[in-house]
Design an enzyme around this catalytic site. Structure first.
Site, PDB file in Angstrom:
ATOM      1  N   ASN A  10       0.830   1.954  17.024  1.00  0.00           N
ATOM      2  CA  ASN A  10       1.933   1.428  16.199  1.00  0.00           C
ATOM      3  C   ASN A  10       1.086   0.659  14.466  1.00  0.00           C
ATOM      4  O   ASN A  10       0.423   0.069  15.283  1.00  0.00           O
ATOM      5  CB  ASN A  10       1.852   0.262  17.226  1.00  0.00           C
ATOM      6  CG  ASN A  10       3.586  -1.233  15.959  1.00  0.00           C
ATOM      7  OD1 ASN A  10       2.680  -1.696  15.000  1.00  0.00           O
ATOM      8  ND2 ASN A  10       4.187  -1.886  16.981  1.00  0.00           N
ATOM      9  N   HIS A  13       0.664  -3.668  11.437  1.00  0.00           N
ATOM     10  CA  HIS A  13      -0.464  -4.960  11.152  1.00  0.00           C
ATOM     11  C   HIS A  13      -0.457  -4.736  10.255  1.00  0.00           C
ATOM     12  O   HIS A  13      -2.013  -5.244   9.752  1.00  0.00           O
ATOM     13  CB  HIS A  13      -1.251  -5.316  12.740  1.00  0.00           C
ATOM     14  CG  HIS A  13       0.263  -6.273  13.736  1.00  0.00           C
ATOM     15  ND1 HIS A  13       0.692  -7.354  13.208  1.00  0.00           N
ATOM     16  CD2 HIS A  13       0.257  -5.885  15.181  1.00  0.00           C
ATOM     17  CE1 HIS A  13       1.314  -7.997  14.351  1.00  0.00           C
ATOM     18  NE2 HIS A  13       1.039  -6.744  15.641  1.00  0.00           N
ATOM     19  N   HIS A  46       7.847  -1.133  13.431  1.00  0.00           N
ATOM     20  CA  HIS A  46       9.289  -2.139  13.786  1.00  0.00           C
ATOM     21  C   HIS A  46       9.773  -2.826  12.049  1.00  0.00           C
ATOM     22  O   HIS A  46       9.074  -3.441  11.636  1.00  0.00           O
ATOM     23  CB  HIS A  46       8.824  -3.192  14.479  1.00  0.00           C
ATOM     24  CG  HIS A  46       9.637  -3.994  15.333  1.00  0.00           C
ATOM     25  ND1 HIS A  46       9.069  -4.566  15.655  1.00  0.00           N
ATOM     26  CD2 HIS A  46      11.186  -4.351  15.073  1.00  0.00           C
ATOM     27  CE1 HIS A  46      10.280  -5.956  16.261  1.00  0.00           C
ATOM     28  NE2 HIS A  46      11.449  -4.900  15.468  1.00  0.00           N
ATOM     29  N   ARG A  48      11.170  -5.013  11.026  1.00  0.00           N
ATOM     30  CA  ARG A  48      12.339  -6.422  11.781  1.00  0.00           C
ATOM     31  C   ARG A  48      13.026  -6.777  10.575  1.00  0.00           C
ATOM     32  O   ARG A  48      13.242  -6.188   9.161  1.00  0.00           O
ATOM     33  CB  ARG A  48      10.509  -7.753  12.147  1.00  0.00           C
ATOM     34  CG  ARG A  48       9.900  -7.176  13.203  1.00  0.00           C
ATOM     35  CD  ARG A  48       9.238  -8.654  12.918  1.00  0.00           C
ATOM     36  NE  ARG A  48       9.485  -9.150  13.340  1.00  0.00           N
ATOM     37  CZ  ARG A  48       9.168  -9.628  14.745  1.00  0.00           C
ATOM     38  NH1 ARG A  48       8.942  -9.318  15.890  1.00  0.00           N
ATOM     39  NH2 ARG A  48      10.234 -10.798  15.362  1.00  0.00           N
ATOM     40  N   ARG A  52       8.841  -8.484   8.165  1.00  0.00           N
ATOM     41  CA  ARG A  52       7.782  -9.595   8.358  1.00  0.00           C
ATOM     42  C   ARG A  52       5.893  -7.969   7.859  1.00  0.00           C
ATOM     43  O   ARG A  52       5.356  -8.488   8.200  1.00  0.00           O
ATOM     44  CB  ARG A  52       7.391 -10.887   9.209  1.00  0.00           C
ATOM     45  CG  ARG A  52       6.951  -9.732  10.738  1.00  0.00           C
ATOM     46  CD  ARG A  52       6.232 -11.330  11.129  1.00  0.00           C
ATOM     47  NE  ARG A  52       7.463 -12.013  12.017  1.00  0.00           N
ATOM     48  CZ  ARG A  52       7.891 -12.184  13.027  1.00  0.00           C
ATOM     49  NH1 ARG A  52       6.900 -11.778  13.820  1.00  0.00           N
ATOM     50  NH2 ARG A  52       8.689 -13.103  13.677  1.00  0.00           N
ATOM     51  N   GLU A  73      10.968   1.190  16.293  1.00  0.00           N
ATOM     52  CA  GLU A  73      10.920  -0.053  16.818  1.00  0.00           C
ATOM     53  C   GLU A  73      12.134  -0.871  15.824  1.00  0.00           C
ATOM     54  O   GLU A  73      11.921  -0.871  14.785  1.00  0.00           O
ATOM     55  CB  GLU A  73       9.962  -1.268  17.443  1.00  0.00           C
ATOM     56  CG  GLU A  73       8.810  -0.581  18.087  1.00  0.00           C
ATOM     57  CD  GLU A  73       7.879  -1.494  18.534  1.00  0.00           C
ATOM     58  OE1 GLU A  73       8.019  -2.608  17.327  1.00  0.00           O
ATOM     59  OE2 GLU A  73       7.430  -0.948  18.875  1.00  0.00           O
ATOM     60  N   THR A 104      13.114 -13.044  31.071  1.00  0.00           N
ATOM     61  CA  THR A 104      12.078 -14.021  31.228  1.00  0.00           C
ATOM     62  C   THR A 104      10.643 -13.233  30.511  1.00  0.00           C
ATOM     63  O   THR A 104      10.474 -13.950  30.100  1.00  0.00           O
ATOM     64  CB  THR A 104      11.957 -14.265  32.533  1.00  0.00           C
ATOM     65  OG1 THR A 104      12.026 -13.134  32.988  1.00  0.00           O
ATOM     66  CG2 THR A 104      13.241 -15.170  32.584  1.00  0.00           C
ATOM     67  N   GLU A 154      10.637   2.354  26.984  1.00  0.00           N
ATOM     68  CA  GLU A 154       9.453   1.405  27.726  1.00  0.00           C
ATOM     69  C   GLU A 154       8.987  -0.120  28.158  1.00  0.00           C
ATOM     70  O   GLU A 154       9.945  -1.125  27.861  1.00  0.00           O
ATOM     71  CB  GLU A 154       9.042   1.272  25.560  1.00  0.00           C
ATOM     72  CG  GLU A 154       7.488   1.231  25.764  1.00  0.00           C
ATOM     73  CD  GLU A 154       7.428   1.280  24.185  1.00  0.00           C
ATOM     74  OE1 GLU A 154       7.456   2.002  23.244  1.00  0.00           O
ATOM     75  OE2 GLU A 154       6.098   0.490  23.650  1.00  0.00           O
ATOM     76  N   HIS A 193       2.498  -2.801  24.658  1.00  0.00           N
ATOM     77  CA  HIS A 193       2.483  -4.515  24.251  1.00  0.00           C
ATOM     78  C   HIS A 193       1.006  -5.076  24.818  1.00  0.00           C
ATOM     79  O   HIS A 193       1.156  -5.118  25.933  1.00  0.00           O
ATOM     80  CB  HIS A 193       3.178  -5.162  24.351  1.00  0.00           C
ATOM     81  CG  HIS A 193       3.445  -6.524  24.333  1.00  0.00           C
ATOM     82  ND1 HIS A 193       4.109  -6.599  22.709  1.00  0.00           N
ATOM     83  CD2 HIS A 193       2.619  -7.825  24.686  1.00  0.00           C
ATOM     84  CE1 HIS A 193       4.207  -7.739  22.196  1.00  0.00           C
ATOM     85  NE2 HIS A 193       3.236  -8.488  23.113  1.00  0.00           N
TER      86      HIS A 193
END
Ligand code: PXP
Length: 243
Positions: A10, A13, A46, A48, A52, A73, A104, A154, A193
């Site tokens: 990924n 970042h 991703h 978003r 971002r 994503e 949750t 996933e 993750h």
């Protein structure tokens, strides 16, 4: 003989650092090229709703840069669906972005949102895009993925990554059981993750898991492992200027 385990990197970042200055450096496309050159199996990014991480204009550039499959994503929205259909990535992983879309544990609430997700999964599938649902390792969510006809799930490893000791072993057992259930039902399980050098091995050892998607830790480690050569190069250029 266990099935091969793919590594999807990924690169979000890299874009986060770029976006901190609003310019073009560091370019996530260059990161994708490095991943391809060193044996990564796929690129994950991703897009978003708030942009971002990567931007719309990054998508086509990432796809053109390497022959690696792109796993996009995306939130389950009409906007993202239109973008996915226009770009046709190899895979689309539907992730929650808003609090009310999450379980949750932070995965997509596939069980609670069947009617909203079903047409989106269908339209992506009809376009030849392999759909994955980013879900918590819960039976109700795996069964919901089955009803939604998603070929891939996933499993969200965040709870596992944040737990320690006995609690972490319990989380690992849940991941393992849900990977087994998914595979038995004909769904290909992936995981991701919060995975790090310290916690990746037990997840990588789950035999049914076909792919891990890892981002933040790898990009963070790359800062340290790459900083030395970057500082040396800058020093060389400064010294050459004064020679
Ligand atoms: N998989 C999915 C579906 C994600 O949304 C993310 C980013 O949160 C990852 C994997 C990678 O997680 P991390 O950056 O913590 O390695």
């Amino acid at each position: 003989m266990p099935i091969p385990l793919r590594l999807g990197v990924n690169i979000d970042h890299v874009a986060t650092i770029r976006n901190a200055r609003g310019g073009d450096h560091p370019d996530p496309v260059r990161a994708a090229e490095i991943v391809a050159a060193c044996g990564g199996d796929g690129i994950t990014a991703h897009l978003r709703e708030d942009r971002r991480h990567i931007r719309d204009s990054d998508l086509a550039r990432i796809q053109a840069a390497t022959g690696l499959p792109l796993n996009l994503e995306m939130a389950a929205t009409e906007e993202m669906l239109a973008i996915a259909l226009a770009h046709r990535p190899h895979a689309a992983c539907i992730v929650p972005e808003r609090r009310e879309e999450r379980t949750t544990e932070g995965g997509l609430d596939a069980a609670g949102q069947h009617n909203r997700l079903y047409p989106i999964v269908q339209r992506l599938t009809d376009a030849g895009i392999r759909v994955s649902l980013f879900i918590a390792p819960e039976e109700a969510q795996v069964e919901a993925a089955l009803r939604l006809k998603a070929p891939v799930i996933e499993l969200h490893t965040g709870e596992y990554a944040h737990a320690a000791g006995e609690a972490q072993l319990r989380e690992l057992a849940r991941l393992s059981a849900m990977a087994e259930l998914a595979a038995r039902e004909g769904i290909e399980p992936h995981a991701g993750h919060g995975l790090t050098y310290d916690n990746v091995m037990p997840v990588a050892a789950i035999p049914q898991v076909a792919e891990l998607n890892i981002g933040h830790y790898l990009i963070g480690e790359a800062v340290f492992t790459g900083l030395e050569s970057a500082v040396r190069r800058m020093r060389e250029l400064m010294d050459a200027a004064r020679a």
